[in-house]
Structure formats: C-alpha cells, structure tokens
Design an enzyme around this catalytic site. Sequence first.
Site, PDB file in Angstrom:
ATOM      1  N   ASP A   1      22.364  29.401  35.622  1.00  0.00           N
ATOM      2  CA  ASP A   1      22.521  30.836  35.372  1.00  0.00           C
ATOM      3  C   ASP A   1      22.360  31.027  33.953  1.00  0.00           C
ATOM      4  O   ASP A   1      23.339  31.809  33.432  1.00  0.00           O
ATOM      5  CB  ASP A   1      23.664  31.665  36.077  1.00  0.00           C
ATOM      6  CG  ASP A   1      23.559  32.843  36.188  1.00  0.00           C
ATOM      7  OD1 ASP A   1      22.597  33.496  36.234  1.00  0.00           O
ATOM      8  OD2 ASP A   1      24.541  33.611  36.240  1.00  0.00           O
TER       9      ASP A   1
ATOM     10  N   LEU B   1      38.676  42.186  29.290  1.00  0.00           N
ATOM     11  CA  LEU B   1      37.250  41.978  28.330  1.00  0.00           C
ATOM     12  C   LEU B   1      35.867  42.310  29.260  1.00  0.00           C
ATOM     13  O   LEU B   1      34.955  42.542  28.757  1.00  0.00           O
ATOM     14  CB  LEU B   1      37.125  40.477  28.026  1.00  0.00           C
ATOM     15  CG  LEU B   1      38.234  39.980  27.035  1.00  0.00           C
ATOM     16  CD1 LEU B   1      38.230  38.518  26.699  1.00  0.00           C
ATOM     17  CD2 LEU B   1      37.923  40.636  25.777  1.00  0.00           C
TER      18      LEU B   1
ATOM     19  N   GLU C   1      34.396  42.076  33.597  1.00  0.00           N
ATOM     20  CA  GLU C   1      34.272  41.818  35.260  1.00  0.00           C
ATOM     21  C   GLU C   1      33.354  40.768  35.558  1.00  0.00           C
ATOM     22  O   GLU C   1      32.296  41.215  35.348  1.00  0.00           O
ATOM     23  CB  GLU C   1      34.541  43.052  35.919  1.00  0.00           C
ATOM     24  CG  GLU C   1      34.681  42.828  37.568  1.00  0.00           C
ATOM     25  CD  GLU C   1      36.084  42.525  37.836  1.00  0.00           C
ATOM     26  OE1 GLU C   1      36.531  42.164  38.919  1.00  0.00           O
ATOM     27  OE2 GLU C   1      36.999  43.354  37.041  1.00  0.00           O
TER      28      GLU C   1
ATOM     29  N   GLY D   1      31.628  37.467  38.173  1.00  0.00           N
ATOM     30  CA  GLY D   1      31.536  37.617  39.470  1.00  0.00           C
ATOM     31  C   GLY D   1      32.427  37.224  40.483  1.00  0.00           C
ATOM     32  O   GLY D   1      32.633  37.438  41.431  1.00  0.00           O
ATOM     33  N   PHE D   2      33.459  36.433  39.955  1.00  0.00           N
ATOM     34  CA  PHE D   2      34.486  36.047  40.638  1.00  0.00           C
ATOM     35  C   PHE D   2      35.907  36.703  40.439  1.00  0.00           C
ATOM     36  O   PHE D   2      36.994  36.541  40.737  1.00  0.00           O
ATOM     37  CB  PHE D   2      34.963  34.549  40.435  1.00  0.00           C
ATOM     38  CG  PHE D   2      33.831  33.408  41.093  1.00  0.00           C
ATOM     39  CD1 PHE D   2      33.412  33.998  42.476  1.00  0.00           C
ATOM     40  CD2 PHE D   2      32.990  32.863  40.278  1.00  0.00           C
ATOM     41  CE1 PHE D   2      32.413  33.197  43.090  1.00  0.00           C
ATOM     42  CE2 PHE D   2      32.035  31.904  40.728  1.00  0.00           C
ATOM     43  CZ  PHE D   2      31.633  32.211  42.177  1.00  0.00           C
ATOM     44  N   GLY D   3      35.836  37.888  39.431  1.00  0.00           N
ATOM     45  CA  GLY D   3      36.998  38.388  39.095  1.00  0.00           C
ATOM     46  C   GLY D   3      36.921  38.669  37.597  1.00  0.00           C
ATOM     47  O   GLY D   3      36.174  38.507  36.772  1.00  0.00           O
ATOM     48  N   PRO D   4      38.097  39.534  37.072  1.00  0.00           N
ATOM     49  CA  PRO D   4      38.397  40.169  35.693  1.00  0.00           C
ATOM     50  C   PRO D   4      38.609  38.827  34.598  1.00  0.00           C
ATOM     51  O   PRO D   4      39.084  37.784  35.256  1.00  0.00           O
ATOM     52  CB  PRO D   4      39.422  40.979  35.929  1.00  0.00           C
ATOM     53  CG  PRO D   4      40.281  40.394  37.068  1.00  0.00           C
ATOM     54  CD  PRO D   4      39.336  39.897  38.159  1.00  0.00           C
ATOM     55  N   VAL D   5      38.351  39.021  33.459  1.00  0.00           N
ATOM     56  CA  VAL D   5      38.665  38.258  32.196  1.00  0.00           C
ATOM     57  C   VAL D   5      39.441  39.068  31.378  1.00  0.00           C
ATOM     58  O   VAL D   5      39.160  39.998  31.010  1.00  0.00           O
ATOM     59  CB  VAL D   5      37.386  37.930  31.790  1.00  0.00           C
ATOM     60  CG1 VAL D   5      37.701  36.872  30.699  1.00  0.00           C
ATOM     61  CG2 VAL D   5      36.522  37.081  32.766  1.00  0.00           C
TER      62      VAL D   5
END
Length: 390
Positions: free
Chosen positions: A179, A61, A63, A65-69
């Site tokens: 954020d 879906l 990318e 800040g901490f990795g892919p979704v």
Amino acid sequence: MVVGVGVVFLSVLAVFFIVRRRKRPQSDDDDELLGIDVRPYTFNYAELRTATEGFIPANKLGEGGFGPVYKGTLCDGRVIAVKQLSVASHQGKSQFVAEIATISAVQHRNLVKLYGCCYEGAQRILVYEYLENNSLDQALFGKESLDLDWSTRYDICLGVARGLAYLHEESRLRIIHRDVKASNILLDGNLIPKISDFGLAKLYDDKKTHISTRVAGTIGYLAPEYAIRGHLTEKTDVFAFGVVALEVVIGRPNSDSSLEEEKMYLLDWAWHLYENNHQLELVDSTLSKFNEEEVKRLIGVALLCTQTLPSSRPSMSRVVAMLCGDIEVSTVNSKPGYLTEWTFDDVTSFVSDDDTAEESSDYTSHYISSASLSNQDTTPPISGAQALLH
C-alpha cells in the site's frame, strides 16, 4: 491454634487458585508474544492513557483503516503516535502479533520506527515515533502544504526508494508493503521521508506462490497484474512508487477531475509529455527553479516503474542507482500500465478492512474495467488500509 493456621492456609490457597483462574484467559496472549523473535517494548495502558490525556479528540491525528491515531507525550519527554485498534476492526490477535513481529524485525532510516505496543486485556495498541510534518500528500497538495523545493522533493523520492529497496532486498525478512502511496509516507522535522503502515505488509518465500487471495491497496497506485489477478510481488510496490514519484514532480494527486481531460489522469499526461519530449512541463508550477536533468531522470524512472509488465519494471535497488546517477535511465518505449486496462469512473476512494468497506478521504480514484477486462472473473478491488497518521 492449629485450626486457625489451617483456616488461614486454606484461605490463601483458595485466593491463589481464584487469581490463577482469572488470569488464565490471558495466558494465550502472553504465549503468542513470547513466540515473537524480536519482542518490542510493552507499554502499560495507563501510561498511554496519561500520555494522550485520555485519548482526547484534541490529540487525535487521524483515523486509519484499523482505528484512530493519537499524539502523546511520554513521561521521558518523547512525543509518540499511538495507533489504537478499533474494537470494530476485523484485525484479530494473530494479525496484531504478526504486525508487531514484522515492524520490529526491520529498522531503517526511511521506515517509521516502532517504539512498542500495548497488549493489555482487550487493548491492541501500537506506539510509533511521532513525525511532525505529517504525510507527503498533505505536504504536496493538502490544505496546508509545505512548499517543498525541488531538491527536497528529489531527496524524498530517493529516501522512499531506499526504504523500499531495504524492505525488498536487504531486510532479513523480504517484505512487500502492498500500500505504497503519498499518505503512507511521513516526513520528520528534517523532511526525511519514512514509510509507514505495515499493517498490509506480507512476507513471502521464493518457494511459495505469489498469488494473493485478497487484493489490498489503494486504487490509483495498484499495479495492473495485482488489481486484476491478485498477482503480488515486489514489483507491485515498484509500480506504486512510480505513481508517487510523478505526484512529487507535479505536486498534485494522480487524478483530478477538475482539470481538462488530457491532464486529468497523471500517468496519461506524463506519458503524453514524455512522448513529445516536453517532460519539463510536468513540473509543479509553484517551483521557481529546479534541476532539469533530475526532473527528466525522475520522470523516466517513474515511467519505467509503471510499465504494464512487472518484468519491465526495475528493482528498487536499481531505482536507487538510477536516481543517484550511478547508472543511466533506460529509454521508455511503452505507455504506463493502467492506460490500456482501466478508465476512471469518479474521484471516490474507499478503504477495505478485511471484508468491509467504508468511505475515506484519499486523493485517489475508483476505476471501472474497460472492454479488455470483460472476460475477467475478478472485479475491481476497493482500496486498502489508510496511512498510519492519515
């Protein structure tokens, strides 16, 4: 016979100690999870791998800040969003556990729901509800916008305000999101907004200082006192909400270098129109009809939320009351905050993951400090983590 039994017993005992020794390194993980007040459902990694078809690119879906979704489907038919933390991420075990605890402790109609997590071996995964209409920024000014009508836009702003009011004032834990931005607001099948990405959320105690040692958030939505001094309160989120509200009205990002200078920066343009009583000119030109009273109310609230002084900004519960028409919107007598503190350099955005930065694709801008900041020790920060599904 006795010797044979003895050998078998010693063999079983040896296997027991070997297995126990191999499992011992993971005991700390279990202890940390047991320390969480509200422990979420724990998924098996194999289950999530199957749900996402092996985390194939077609199911990706976005990318964060901490990795892919990834998008996935559980065996019970539920569609999920799987946030897989990157090995390169600086987010450690304690941060992951804290994020789980935070998200699990809050439940609201306008917050993304956490189904559970995977904490297996080196895997650090969060499993959320899947929201089919993606993020608000995509719906408003993405390549495949949803052509949101005015009534829907107003309801989205009201829903976001209610979600933030819950985090700030109604939740058992007082939470500052840090954020808030259009890409961190997701839309479900009925276009109900849900605030996502609590990776940057910070809990705070009234008895403790609100000074943050590391600024995290997205440039363009940062309140001046937070961007300059790292002073963090719930009014930081209020400021960001004001920016989002204006983006919803006009249907464009908070900065756009392709426009003529007077319209380039949304807060500046909105204030100019408000000052001259031409607020309706701010409305998205694609809207054929809209409620004039609601437009003026929302713009007035947005300008109140983006005032320079935190004390001049309303609480989110007051924002909800103003948007519902329960109380009048106060007259705005001064410009939004950033107009005197910052000027724009370009339209580049960055993402910060602890001490590292990488380029991102947000519709935000990089600021440089003006002469009024020449004596400040702090430098303009880079933006924080991306949206959950951005």
